[in-house]
Design a protein around this motif. Structure first.
Motif, PDB file in Angstrom:
ATOM      1  N   LEU A 136       0.861  -1.178   0.000  1.00 54.69           N
ATOM      2  CA  LEU A 136       0.000   0.000   0.000  1.00 54.69           C
ATOM      3  C   LEU A 136       0.898   1.229   0.000  1.00 54.69           C
ATOM      4  O   LEU A 136       1.770   1.367   0.858  1.00 54.69           O
ATOM      5  CB  LEU A 136      -0.900   0.004   1.237  1.00 54.69           C
ATOM      6  N   VAL A 137       0.680   2.122  -0.955  1.00 55.80           N
ATOM      7  CA  VAL A 137       1.549   3.293  -1.136  1.00 55.80           C
ATOM      8  C   VAL A 137       0.760   4.565  -0.812  1.00 55.80           C
ATOM      9  O   VAL A 137      -0.326   4.795  -1.365  1.00 55.80           O
ATOM     10  CB  VAL A 137       2.084   3.357  -2.583  1.00 55.80           C
ATOM     11  N   ARG A 138       1.312   5.386   0.074  1.00 57.43           N
ATOM     12  CA  ARG A 138       0.642   6.630   0.454  1.00 57.43           C
ATOM     13  C   ARG A 138       0.725   7.635  -0.681  1.00 57.43           C
ATOM     14  O   ARG A 138       1.798   7.887  -1.230  1.00 57.43           O
ATOM     15  CB  ARG A 138       1.289   7.198   1.715  1.00 57.43           C
ATOM     16  N   ILE A 139      -0.451   8.231  -1.035  1.00 61.66           N
ATOM     17  CA  ILE A 139      -0.462   9.188  -2.139  1.00 61.66           C
ATOM     18  C   ILE A 139      -1.022  10.547  -1.734  1.00 61.66           C
ATOM     19  O   ILE A 139      -1.028  11.483  -2.548  1.00 61.66           O
ATOM     20  CB  ILE A 139      -1.272   8.645  -3.338  1.00 61.66           C
ATOM     21  N   GLY A 140      -1.524  10.664  -0.487  1.00 60.00           N
ATOM     22  CA  GLY A 140      -2.028  11.978  -0.088  1.00 60.00           C
ATOM     23  C   GLY A 140      -2.960  11.897   1.109  1.00 60.00           C
ATOM     24  O   GLY A 140      -3.030  10.866   1.797  1.00 60.00           O
ATOM     25  N   ASP A 141      -3.676  12.996   1.354  1.00 64.28           N
ATOM     26  CA  ASP A 141      -4.631  13.088   2.459  1.00 64.28           C
ATOM     27  C   ASP A 141      -5.944  13.624   1.917  1.00 64.28           C
ATOM     28  O   ASP A 141      -5.952  14.517   1.049  1.00 64.28           O
ATOM     29  CB  ASP A 141      -4.104  14.018   3.552  1.00 64.28           C
ATOM     30  N   ARG A 142      -7.063  13.096   2.437  1.00 67.76           N
ATOM     31  CA  ARG A 142      -8.360  13.539   1.954  1.00 67.76           C
ATOM     32  C   ARG A 142      -9.428  13.214   3.001  1.00 67.76           C
ATOM     33  O   ARG A 142      -9.419  12.110   3.580  1.00 67.76           O
ATOM     34  CB  ARG A 142      -8.695  12.843   0.629  1.00 67.76           C
ATOM     35  N   GLU A 143     -10.319  14.136   3.248  1.00 66.64           N
ATOM     36  CA  GLU A 143     -11.462  13.920   4.158  1.00 66.64           C
ATOM     37  C   GLU A 143     -11.021  13.457   5.542  1.00 66.64           C
ATOM     38  O   GLU A 143     -11.662  12.626   6.170  1.00 66.64           O
ATOM     39  CB  GLU A 143     -12.446  12.904   3.562  1.00 66.64           C
ATOM     40  N   ASP A 171      -6.400  -0.354  -6.493  1.00 66.96           N
ATOM     41  CA  ASP A 171      -7.315  -0.261  -5.361  1.00 66.96           C
ATOM     42  C   ASP A 171      -6.930   0.909  -4.471  1.00 66.96           C
ATOM     43  O   ASP A 171      -5.742   1.129  -4.211  1.00 66.96           O
ATOM     44  CB  ASP A 171      -7.277  -1.552  -4.531  1.00 66.96           C
ATOM     45  N   GLU A 172      -7.942   1.651  -4.018  1.00 67.67           N
ATOM     46  CA  GLU A 172      -7.682   2.776  -3.120  1.00 67.67           C
ATOM     47  C   GLU A 172      -8.183   2.450  -1.717  1.00 67.67           C
ATOM     48  O   GLU A 172      -9.248   1.850  -1.538  1.00 67.67           O
ATOM     49  CB  GLU A 172      -8.394   4.040  -3.620  1.00 67.67           C
ATOM     50  N   TYR A 173      -7.376   2.830  -0.713  1.00 69.71           N
ATOM     51  CA  TYR A 173      -7.733   2.624   0.683  1.00 69.71           C
ATOM     52  C   TYR A 173      -7.635   3.942   1.432  1.00 69.71           C
ATOM     53  O   TYR A 173      -6.896   4.843   1.035  1.00 69.71           O
ATOM     54  CB  TYR A 173      -6.795   1.604   1.339  1.00 69.71           C
ATOM     55  N   ARG A 174      -8.374   4.025   2.545  1.00 69.99           N
ATOM     56  CA  ARG A 174      -8.274   5.161   3.448  1.00 69.99           C
ATOM     57  C   ARG A 174      -7.806   4.662   4.818  1.00 69.99           C
ATOM     58  O   ARG A 174      -8.218   3.582   5.272  1.00 69.99           O
ATOM     59  CB  ARG A 174      -9.620   5.850   3.602  1.00 69.99           C
ATOM     60  N   LEU A 175      -6.993   5.449   5.485  1.00 72.28           N
ATOM     61  CA  LEU A 175      -6.501   5.117   6.819  1.00 72.28           C
ATOM     62  C   LEU A 175      -6.835   6.254   7.768  1.00 72.28           C
ATOM     63  O   LEU A 175      -6.481   7.405   7.529  1.00 72.28           O
ATOM     64  CB  LEU A 175      -4.985   4.886   6.801  1.00 72.28           C
ATOM     65  N   LEU A 176      -7.542   5.920   8.858  1.00 73.00           N
ATOM     66  CA  LEU A 176      -7.885   6.887   9.903  1.00 73.00           C
ATOM     67  C   LEU A 176      -7.200   6.447  11.194  1.00 73.00           C
ATOM     68  O   LEU A 176      -7.346   5.298  11.613  1.00 73.00           O
ATOM     69  CB  LEU A 176      -9.402   6.934  10.105  1.00 73.00           C
ATOM     70  N   ILE A 177      -6.440   7.360  11.804  1.00 75.57           N
ATOM     71  CA  ILE A 177      -5.804   7.058  13.093  1.00 75.57           C
ATOM     72  C   ILE A 177      -6.436   7.950  14.153  1.00 75.57           C
ATOM     73  O   ILE A 177      -6.343   9.183  14.089  1.00 75.57           O
ATOM     74  CB  ILE A 177      -4.284   7.275  13.039  1.00 75.57           C
ATOM     75  N   THR A 178      -7.095   7.317  15.117  1.00 76.88           N
ATOM     76  CA  THR A 178      -7.735   8.039  16.205  1.00 76.88           C
ATOM     77  C   THR A 178      -7.696   7.182  17.458  1.00 76.88           C
ATOM     78  O   THR A 178      -7.793   5.958  17.383  1.00 76.88           O
ATOM     79  CB  THR A 178      -9.200   8.390  15.849  1.00 76.88           C
ATOM     80  N   ILE A 228      -5.832   9.376   5.516  1.00 76.51           N
ATOM     81  CA  ILE A 228      -4.646   9.231   4.672  1.00 76.51           C
ATOM     82  C   ILE A 228      -4.990   8.265   3.545  1.00 76.51           C
ATOM     83  O   ILE A 228      -5.577   7.207   3.771  1.00 76.51           O
ATOM     84  CB  ILE A 228      -3.471   8.679   5.509  1.00 76.51           C
ATOM     85  N   VAL A 229      -4.666   8.636   2.318  1.00 76.11           N
ATOM     86  CA  VAL A 229      -5.048   7.859   1.140  1.00 76.11           C
ATOM     87  C   VAL A 229      -3.882   6.974   0.708  1.00 76.11           C
ATOM     88  O   VAL A 229      -2.746   7.439   0.567  1.00 76.11           O
ATOM     89  CB  VAL A 229      -5.459   8.780  -0.022  1.00 76.11           C
ATOM     90  N   PHE A 230      -4.187   5.696   0.501  1.00 78.59           N
ATOM     91  CA  PHE A 230      -3.216   4.727   0.006  1.00 78.59           C
ATOM     92  C   PHE A 230      -3.743   4.096  -1.275  1.00 78.59           C
ATOM     93  O   PHE A 230      -4.966   3.988  -1.473  1.00 78.59           O
ATOM     94  CB  PHE A 230      -2.978   3.607   1.031  1.00 78.59           C
ATOM     95  N   THR A 231      -2.853   3.661  -2.127  1.00 74.68           N
ATOM     96  CA  THR A 231      -3.232   2.929  -3.323  1.00 74.68           C
ATOM     97  C   THR A 231      -2.415   1.652  -3.418  1.00 74.68           C
ATOM     98  O   THR A 231      -1.266   1.608  -2.956  1.00 74.68           O
ATOM     99  CB  THR A 231      -3.035   3.780  -4.596  1.00 74.68           C
ATOM    100  N   GLN A 232      -3.030   0.644  -4.005  1.00 75.15           N
ATOM    101  CA  GLN A 232      -2.342  -0.627  -4.237  1.00 75.15           C
ATOM    102  C   GLN A 232      -2.401  -0.916  -5.729  1.00 75.15           C
ATOM    103  O   GLN A 232      -3.489  -1.057  -6.304  1.00 75.15           O
ATOM    104  CB  GLN A 232      -2.996  -1.755  -3.444  1.00 75.15           C
ATOM    105  N   ASN A 233      -1.237  -0.989  -6.360  1.00 72.82           N
ATOM    106  CA  ASN A 233      -1.177  -1.187  -7.803  1.00 72.82           C
ATOM    107  C   ASN A 233      -1.125  -2.683  -8.114  1.00 72.82           C
ATOM    108  O   ASN A 233      -0.103  -3.345  -7.948  1.00 72.82           O
ATOM    109  CB  ASN A 233       0.053  -0.487  -8.376  1.00 72.82           C
ATOM    110  N   LEU A 234      -2.277  -3.207  -8.563  1.00 72.07           N
ATOM    111  CA  LEU A 234      -2.394  -4.618  -8.906  1.00 72.07           C
ATOM    112  C   LEU A 234      -2.264  -4.798 -10.410  1.00 72.07           C
ATOM    113  O   LEU A 234      -2.255  -3.835 -11.170  1.00 72.07           O
ATOM    114  CB  LEU A 234      -3.738  -5.156  -8.412  1.00 72.07           C
ATOM    115  N   ALA A 235      -2.181  -6.043 -10.821  1.00 81.13           N
ATOM    116  CA  ALA A 235      -1.960  -6.312 -12.242  1.00 81.13           C
ATOM    117  C   ALA A 235      -3.121  -5.835 -13.103  1.00 81.13           C
ATOM    118  O   ALA A 235      -2.931  -5.390 -14.244  1.00 81.13           O
ATOM    119  CB  ALA A 235      -1.727  -7.810 -12.448  1.00 81.13           C
ATOM    120  N   ASP A 236      -4.342  -5.938 -12.567  1.00 75.47           N
ATOM    121  CA  ASP A 236      -5.518  -5.610 -13.388  1.00 75.47           C
ATOM    122  C   ASP A 236      -6.261  -4.357 -12.940  1.00 75.47           C
ATOM    123  O   ASP A 236      -7.240  -3.951 -13.570  1.00 75.47           O
ATOM    124  CB  ASP A 236      -6.491  -6.796 -13.393  1.00 75.47           C
ATOM    125  N   ARG A 237      -5.822  -3.735 -11.828  1.00 78.60           N
ATOM    126  CA  ARG A 237      -6.536  -2.550 -11.362  1.00 78.60           C
ATOM    127  C   ARG A 237      -5.724  -1.851 -10.267  1.00 78.60           C
ATOM    128  O   ARG A 237      -4.705  -2.372  -9.805  1.00 78.60           O
ATOM    129  CB  ARG A 237      -7.922  -2.916 -10.820  1.00 78.60           C
TER     130      ARG A 237
END
Length: 511
Positions: free
Chosen positions: A138-145, A159-166, A148-157
Motif C-alpha cells: 500500500l503506497v501513500r499518495i495523499g490526504d483527503r477527508e 485499489d484505493e484505501y483510506r486510513l484513519l488514526i484516532t 490518509i489515502v493509500f493505493t495498491q497497484n495490482l496487475a488488473d486494477r
C-alpha cells in the motif's frame, strides 16, 4: 489484495532463513485449540469473507522469539515477518502488542479491512503498508477527508484505501465513512479469547487457506517419478472435493503457561456427502500400528467406515485419471481401477508413518487392516504398475516393488494386513521390518476419529545428529493432535509444550 489469504497460491512467499528456523515457526505457529470466531460488531465486517484476529500479540511475539532464538537464529527477521503478516507493517516497534488487532477480507475492490493498535504514530506511518505473500504494498499518495489515502497497484486494477488514526488506533477501509464506522466499534478484549484466531466463510471455489503465510516444513516423501501424475491427481482433486462441501472454517491458537493449544472447526454442508459420511462414523479407542518404525517423525491413525464412498470417489476421478495416463490406459487398467475403489468400502484401521532423512526424501509406510487386503494389494499393484508403465507381475504376499531413480515403492499383504512403503532405496527393508512387528502391541491413543503425533525430538535427532553432543539427553517433545465429530462438524485439537521445545532446541549446536 485481490483474494482471501491463501485462497490462491501466492506469487512469491519469502523463504524462511533456515531449516532450523522452519522448525521454530512450525512449533510456534502451526499448533492449535478449537473454537469459532464470531463476527465483530462493526457493520462493514458483517460481510467479511475471512477475519484474522490477534488478541495477544505480546505473548505470540515473546514465544516466537524464544523458539527462533533456540534454533540459533536472530529473531529480528521473524519479528519482521510477524509484523507483515499480522499488522501490515515492516516493524512491530510502533504497534501496541498488548491490545487486540484485526484483519479482514471482503469481496470486491479494495477488499482489505484492518484495525491496528498504535503506540507511536509517526513510526507506524513510516512502516505501514507492507503486505505478506509478496503482494503489492500500500503506497501513500495523499490526504483527503481527514484520512490518509493509500493505493495498491495490482496487475488488473488500482485499489484505493483510506486510513484513519484516532485514539491510538489505525482503521483501514475503502472509504473515510467506513473508517469512521470502524472507529465507532472499537475492538474489546474479553480475556477469554485465544492469542490468535481465524475464521473464513464459504463458498471456497479456490480451495481452503490457513489465514497465515506460514511455511510448514515439507517432509518430501519419496515416490517414483512415474507416479507423479497419480499423486497430483489425488493431491489436487480430493482437497477440492472437500473444500466444496465446507461452509465455514475457523481455528484458534492460545499461548498460555508455556503451552501452545490449537483448535479448529470445519462446518460441513449438511446436504453434502462428507456430512452424510460423518454421521456414520464414531470415535473409537485408537492404537498406532506396531509396524511403524521407530524412526517415524509423523504418525497418524484412524478407523474409518466406508459404505460406497470409495466407489463414488473412483467414478469421480476416472475421467481425470484417463486424461493423465492417455494412450497407456487399457482394459486391464480399467478393470483394476473399477475393482480397487469398491474393494476399499469397508471399515479398516489405517496407520501412516513418515521417517525423514538428513539427506534426500523421507521414507514412509502405510498399514491397513482390511478384510479385502488381498484384493486391494492385487488391484493396487495393477493400477500403480501400469500407471508407471512397468510390469505388474509379482506376488504381493512375498512382496512387490517398483523401482525408479531416487525412489522405490513396495507392496505386501499378510492376511488382513496391507503394507505399502516408499523410500529412496529402503522400501523393501521397511516392509520386512514392519512385517516382523505386526504382532506387537502398538501405542495406545485417545478415543477419537483420528489421532496424529509429530515427534520433534526424533526430527532433531535425524536432521542434526552431527550437532548434538553424544551424551546429551534430549527431552521428548511431541505435537499431538486429534479429530472428533460434532453435528455436521469436524473438530480438531492439537497442543505443543513450548518450554520443552525450547529445551530440546537448546541441545543443538546451531553454530
Amino acid at each position: 489484495m485481490q483474494v482471501l489469504p491463501e485462497l490462491r497460491a501466492p506469487a512469491r512467499v519469502r523463504p524462511m532463513c533456515s531449516r532450523a528456523t522452519r522448525i521454530g515457526i512450525l512449533c510456534a505457529c502451526a499448533c492449535a485449540y478449537l473454537a469459532g470466531e464470531t463476527r465483530p460488531e462493526a457493520p462493514i465486517l458483517k460481510d467479511a469473507r475471512a477475519i484474522l484476529r490477534i488478541s495477544d500479540g505480546q505473548s505470540l511475539e515473546r514465544e516466537l522469539s524464544q523458539v527462533v532464538s533456540a534454533c540459533g537464529n536472530d529473531p529480528v527477521s521473524q519479528r519482521t515477518q510477524m509484523a507483515e503478516a499480522l499488522y501490515l507493517s515492516s516493524s512491530l516497534d510502533a504497534v501496541d502488542l498488548q491490545r487486540p488487532a484485526l484483519i479482514a477480507w471482503r469481496d470486491g475492490p479494495s477488499p482489505l479491512v484492518a484495525i491496528i493498535p498504535v503506540s507511536d504514530r509517526p513510526a507506524f506511518m513510516d512502516g505501514f503498508g507492507v503486505l505478506p505473500f509478496g503482494e503489492a504494498p500500500l503506497v501513500r499518495i495523499g490526504d483527503r477527508e481527514g484520512t490518509i489515502v493509500f493505493t495498491q497497484n495490482l496487475a488488473d486494477r488500482h485499489d484505493e484505501y483510506r486510513l484513519l488514526i484516532t485514539n491510538n488506533t489505525a482503521y483501514l477501509a475503502r472509504s473515510a465513512e467506513e473508517c469512521a464506522t470502524l472507529a465507532e466499534h472499537p475492538l474489546t478484549d474479553s480475556g477469554e479469547e485465544g492469542s490468535l484466531s481465524y475464521s473464513t466463510w464459504g463458498p471456497f471455489p479456490q480451495g481452503l487457506g490457513s489465514g497465515l503465510p506460514v511455511e510448514i516444513p515439507d517432509l518430501g516423501c519419496a515416490l517414483p517419478k512415474g507416479l507423479s501424475g497419480l499423486l497430483a491427481l489425488g493431491s489436487k482433486a480430493l482437497p477440492g472435493l472437500v473444500s466444496a462441501q465446507l461452509t465455514d472454517w475457523s481455528w484458534q491458537l492460545k499461548v498460555d503457561n508455556n503451552t501452545a493449544d490449537w483448535t479448529g472447526t470445519a462446518e460441513l454442508d449438511p446436504q453434502g456427502s462428507i456430512a452424510s459420511w460423518l454421521r456414520g462414523q464414531s470415535s473409537q479407542a485408537l492404537t498406532m500400528s506396531p509396524a511403524l518404525p521407530d524412526s517415524c517423525v509423523l504418525r497418524a491413525t484412524c478407523i474409518p467406515s466406508w459404505t460406497g464412498q470409495w466407489d463414488s470417489i473412483g467414478h469421480g476421478l476416472l475421467d481425470q485419471a484417463k486424461a493423465v495416463v492417455g494412450a497407456r490406459w487399457n482394459p486391464t487398467m480399467d478393470e483394476a481401477w473399477g475393482t480397487l475403489f469398491p474393494a476399499c468400502d469397508h471399515s479398516a484401521a489405517l496407520s501412516l508413518g513418515v521417517a525423514p532423512h538428513a539427506t534426500g526424501p523421507a521414507s514412509w509406510l502405510v498399514t491397513v487392516d482390511h478384510p479385502n487386503a488381498d484384493v486391494l494389494a492385487a488391484q493396487f499393484i495393477s493400477v500403480v504398475g501400469q500407471w508407471a508403465g512397468e510390469t505388474t507381475g509379482g506376488d504381493a504376499t512375498a512382496g512387490w516393488s517398483l523401482s525408479a531413480p531416487g525412489a522405490t515403492l513396495a507392496v505386501q499383504h499378510l492376511g488382513r494386513t496391507l503394507l505399502v512403503a516408499g523410500g529412496e532405496s529402503d522400501a523393501g527393508a521397511l516392509l520386512q521390518g514392519a512385517a516382523g512387528h505386526l504382532d506387537d502391541v502398538g501405542q495406545a491413543g485417545p478415543t477419537a476419529l483420528a489421532w496424529a503425533t509429530y515427534d520433534l525430538r526424533q526430527l532433531v535427532k535425524t536432521l542434526y545428529s552431527d550437532r548434538i553432543e553424544p551424551e546429551a539427553e534430549l527431552p521428548g517433545v511431541q505435537i499431538v493432535g486429534e479429530a472428533k465429530s460434532g453435528h455436521d462438524q469436524i473438530l480438531l485439537h492439537a497442543n505443543l509444550p513450548i518450554a520443552d521445545t525450547i529445551s530440546l532446541l537448546n541441545k543443538v549446536n546451531w553454530k
